[in-house]
Design a protein around this motif. Structure first.
Motif, PDB file in Angstrom:
ATOM      1  N   ALA A   6      -6.007   2.679   5.004  1.00  0.00           N
ATOM      2  CA  ALA A   6      -5.107   3.295   5.323  1.00  0.00           C
ATOM      3  C   ALA A   6      -5.094   4.903   5.381  1.00  0.00           C
ATOM      4  N   LEU A  94       3.862  10.823   8.320  1.00  0.00           N
ATOM      5  CA  LEU A  94       4.016   9.766   7.489  1.00  0.00           C
ATOM      6  C   LEU A  94       4.395   9.959   6.203  1.00  0.00           C
ATOM      7  N   VAL A  96       5.082   7.753   2.358  1.00  0.00           N
ATOM      8  CA  VAL A  96       4.978   6.544   1.792  1.00  0.00           C
ATOM      9  C   VAL A  96       5.860   7.000   0.292  1.00  0.00           C
ATOM     10  N   THR A 105       7.702   3.082   3.678  1.00  0.00           N
ATOM     11  CA  THR A 105       7.098   3.840   4.610  1.00  0.00           C
ATOM     12  C   THR A 105       8.035   4.428   5.960  1.00  0.00           C
ATOM     13  N   PRO A 117      -0.105   1.294   3.665  1.00  0.00           N
ATOM     14  CA  PRO A 117       0.276   2.467   2.834  1.00  0.00           C
ATOM     15  C   PRO A 117      -0.523   1.966   1.315  1.00  0.00           C
ATOM     16  N   ILE A 120      -3.717   3.991   0.928  1.00  0.00           N
ATOM     17  CA  ILE A 120      -3.360   5.220   0.545  1.00  0.00           C
ATOM     18  C   ILE A 120      -3.170   5.495  -0.977  1.00  0.00           C
TER      19      ILE A 120
END
Length: 198
Positions: A6, A94, A96, A105, A117, A120
């Motif tokens: 991600a 974005l 998260v 998200t 996510p 990440i």
């Protein structure tokens, strides 16, 4: 499937988003994600970091012969992790948010639906969380973590899959400069952080 991570998809966001528009919302249960083919990583909580922090980050991603920089904002408390990525025009692309119960998200319409996510959050934890938390995230796998003042390496079945180097000692602190190299998926991240609150 190296670009399935991600964090790399954030690179695509930074290159392609022209406007943020209305956000789509997604919710997933916390759990694990793949940081290398066949290697699961249990996503740690904000509590496992051991302290609260807010930071602004400049992230430079290297994927094959492409280089792209983008900004992100990270907030970690015992109850919640929040990551906000901005598009090239400064709009929110974005968000998260991870709690003990779920990962939420919010993404601009152009953000790929395959965004994960969890990856990440995994990259964030591999770089900044204590070695004990990263080892717990690898429990039940064949992978091992090597950690010292200047570097951190995850090895799986004798092959190095992730390597992190630090400009200075990193244990129990949010280091200002770090470099993550995911050998398994073929990308590198230069991370420059400015802690804004602690």
């Amino acid at each position: 499937m190296g670009l399935s991570v991600a964090t790399l998809r954030l690179l695509l966001i930074a290159m392609t988003i022209a406007s943020a528009g209305c956000a789509a919302r997604y919710t997933a249960s916390p759990g694990s994600t793949t940081i290398a083919p066949g290697l699961q990583f249990a996503i740690p909580t904000g509590r496992e970091l051991g302290y609260s922090v807010e930071t602004a980050q400049l992230i430079t991603a290297h994927v094959r012969d492409q280089v792209q920089a983008f900004q992100a904002y990270v907030s970690v408390t015992p109850d919640k992790i929040t990551i906000i990525a901005l598009d090239p025009f400064g709009g929110r692309a974005l968000t998260v948010t991870a709690t003990d119960d779920a990962i939420h998200t919010e993404a601009a319409p152009i953000v790929p639906a395959v965004l994960r996510p969890g990856n990440i959050l995994a990259d964030l934890a591999i770089v900044y969380w204590p070695a004990s938390a990263v080892r717990r995230s690898l429990a039940g796998t064949s992978a091992t973590l090597y950690d010292d003042k200047r570097e951190r390496t995850i090895t799986d079945n004798g092959r190095e899959v992730v390597h992190v180097s630090y400009q200075g000692p990193h244990e129990n602190t949010w280091t200002s400069v770090a470099h993550l190299r995911n050998i398994a998926y073929g990308y590198e991240l230069d991370l420059r952080s400015t802690v804004t609150a602690k």
